[in-house]
Design a protein around this motif. Sequence first.
Motif, mmCIF file in Angstrom:
data_model
loop_
_atom_site.group_PDB
_atom_site.id
_atom_site.type_symbol
_atom_site.label_atom_id
_atom_site.label_comp_id
_atom_site.label_asym_id
_atom_site.label_seq_id
_atom_site.Cartn_x
_atom_site.Cartn_y
_atom_site.Cartn_z
ATOM 1 N N LEU A 2 1.111 -1.346 0.123
ATOM 2 C CA LEU A 2 -0.209 -0.181 0.236
ATOM 3 C C LEU A 2 1.009 1.096 -0.091
ATOM 4 O O LEU A 2 0.441 1.951 -0.795
ATOM 5 C CB LEU A 2 -0.626 -0.257 1.344
ATOM 6 C CG LEU A 2 -2.260 -0.999 1.021
ATOM 7 C CD1 LEU A 2 -2.859 -0.745 2.525
ATOM 8 C CD2 LEU A 2 -3.376 -0.842 -0.279
ATOM 9 N N PHE A 3 1.933 1.451 0.847
ATOM 10 C CA PHE A 3 3.074 2.198 1.292
ATOM 11 C C PHE A 3 3.468 2.603 -0.790
ATOM 12 O O PHE A 3 3.269 3.167 -0.949
ATOM 13 C CB PHE A 3 3.910 2.267 1.677
ATOM 14 C CG PHE A 3 5.307 2.807 1.770
ATOM 15 C CD1 PHE A 3 5.041 4.142 2.371
ATOM 16 C CD2 PHE A 3 6.699 2.723 1.756
ATOM 17 C CE1 PHE A 3 5.721 5.482 2.876
ATOM 18 C CE2 PHE A 3 7.263 4.319 1.311
ATOM 19 C CZ PHE A 3 6.699 5.053 2.132
ATOM 20 N N PHE A 48 2.243 2.067 -3.165
ATOM 21 C CA PHE A 48 0.855 2.517 -4.158
ATOM 22 C C PHE A 48 0.615 3.201 -3.974
ATOM 23 O O PHE A 48 1.312 4.377 -5.121
ATOM 24 C CB PHE A 48 -0.345 1.535 -4.095
ATOM 25 C CG PHE A 48 -0.994 1.512 -5.028
ATOM 26 C CD1 PHE A 48 -1.508 1.299 -5.932
ATOM 27 C CD2 PHE A 48 -2.352 1.962 -4.675
ATOM 28 C CE1 PHE A 48 -2.426 1.742 -6.751
ATOM 29 C CE2 PHE A 48 -3.737 2.558 -4.906
ATOM 30 C CZ PHE A 48 -3.661 2.488 -6.337
ATOM 31 N N LEU A 49 0.519 4.129 -3.412
ATOM 32 C CA LEU A 49 0.133 5.119 -3.125
ATOM 33 C C LEU A 49 0.868 6.739 -3.128
ATOM 34 O O LEU A 49 1.487 7.116 -3.730
ATOM 35 C CB LEU A 49 0.103 5.719 -1.608
ATOM 36 C CG LEU A 49 -1.670 4.687 -0.962
ATOM 37 C CD1 LEU A 49 -1.665 5.105 0.321
ATOM 38 C CD2 LEU A 49 -2.428 5.490 -1.996
ATOM 39 N N VAL A 50 2.735 6.368 -2.439
ATOM 40 C CA VAL A 50 3.946 6.921 -2.895
ATOM 41 C C VAL A 50 3.986 6.912 -4.969
ATOM 42 O O VAL A 50 3.957 8.321 -5.043
ATOM 43 C CB VAL A 50 5.517 6.379 -2.686
ATOM 44 C CG1 VAL A 50 6.165 6.526 -2.608
ATOM 45 C CG2 VAL A 50 4.938 6.707 -0.708
ATOM 46 N N VAL A 88 -1.013 -4.939 -4.648
ATOM 47 C CA VAL A 88 -2.559 -5.616 -4.046
ATOM 48 C C VAL A 88 -3.091 -5.673 -4.464
ATOM 49 O O VAL A 88 -4.525 -6.095 -4.120
ATOM 50 C CB VAL A 88 -2.651 -3.243 -4.136
ATOM 51 C CG1 VAL A 88 -4.009 -2.484 -4.254
ATOM 52 C CG2 VAL A 88 -1.318 -2.456 -3.374
ATOM 53 N N THR A 121 8.001 3.140 -7.704
ATOM 54 C CA THR A 121 7.345 2.322 -7.120
ATOM 55 C C THR A 121 5.598 1.526 -7.299
ATOM 56 O O THR A 121 5.401 1.324 -6.643
ATOM 57 C CB THR A 121 6.701 3.919 -5.752
ATOM 58 O OG1 THR A 121 6.619 4.642 -6.291
ATOM 59 C CG2 THR A 121 8.687 4.157 -5.432
ATOM 60 N N PHE A 122 5.433 1.829 -8.019
ATOM 61 C CA PHE A 122 3.713 2.186 -8.456
ATOM 62 C C PHE A 122 3.766 0.778 -9.339
ATOM 63 O O PHE A 122 2.600 0.430 -8.447
ATOM 64 C CB PHE A 122 3.173 3.219 -9.911
ATOM 65 C CG PHE A 122 1.117 3.012 -10.230
ATOM 66 C CD1 PHE A 122 0.886 3.558 -8.998
ATOM 67 C CD2 PHE A 122 1.338 2.309 -11.326
ATOM 68 C CE1 PHE A 122 -0.796 3.550 -9.552
ATOM 69 C CE2 PHE A 122 -0.251 1.775 -11.386
ATOM 70 C CZ PHE A 122 -0.370 2.558 -10.541
ATOM 71 N N ILE A 170 1.614 6.981 -6.614
ATOM 72 C CA ILE A 170 0.878 7.431 -7.711
ATOM 73 C C ILE A 170 0.737 8.581 -6.582
ATOM 74 O O ILE A 170 0.715 10.251 -7.887
ATOM 75 C CB ILE A 170 -0.874 7.442 -6.888
ATOM 76 C CG1 ILE A 170 -1.250 5.827 -7.278
ATOM 77 C CG2 ILE A 170 -1.755 8.379 -6.503
ATOM 78 C CD1 ILE A 170 -2.911 5.756 -6.508
ATOM 79 N N PHE A 171 1.555 9.420 -5.530
ATOM 80 C CA PHE A 171 1.536 10.635 -5.192
ATOM 81 C C PHE A 171 3.105 11.470 -6.750
ATOM 82 O O PHE A 171 3.233 12.037 -7.449
ATOM 83 C CB PHE A 171 2.406 10.439 -4.127
ATOM 84 C CG PHE A 171 2.831 11.938 -3.719
ATOM 85 C CD1 PHE A 171 1.559 12.924 -3.676
ATOM 86 C CD2 PHE A 171 4.083 12.230 -3.825
ATOM 87 C CE1 PHE A 171 2.815 14.307 -3.201
ATOM 88 C CE2 PHE A 171 5.110 13.518 -3.423
ATOM 89 C CZ PHE A 171 4.026 14.832 -2.928
ATOM 90 N N GLY A 210 4.248 -1.991 -6.760
ATOM 91 C CA GLY A 210 2.530 -1.910 -5.581
ATOM 92 C C GLY A 210 1.569 -2.371 -6.250
ATOM 93 O O GLY A 210 0.817 -3.044 -5.172
#
Length: 122
Positions: free
Chosen positions: A55-56, A58-60, A98, A90-91, A62-63, A94
């Motif tokens: 999750l980390f 995935f979110l990083v 996920v 990173t995406f 996207i950011f 992730g």
Amino acid sequence: QVCSVLPMAQRYGVPTPPERDEEYLRLRQRYRFKPDEPQPLRPPPLPWKSVALALFLFLVGIFFILTGARVFWNLGSTEALPFTILGIITFLPGVYHVVIFFQVWRQAPGWTHDMVPNYDFH
């Protein structure tokens, strides 16, 4: 001659597992175990550190991708390239993990707990 065609279990009246029973097929697909080992009573626990890491990432990812897009529209492609590359790096892992966690959690056919990566080091 007809008896030799039948499987040995049917010849001697030994009950065989119902091949068309939906519950049996679902459990057989869900849990992969060796025939000489006893069937597991419950699935293995989900590795929560691996879920948190996925999750980390995935979110990083996207950011950074969104930041790269914002920098691209405001400043240009040269300044946006590092953010976009970091976001993609990173995406991708992730979102891959996920999706695996989500499919195992919702018990989709063909997805087992054996597919879940475990990064919990003791």
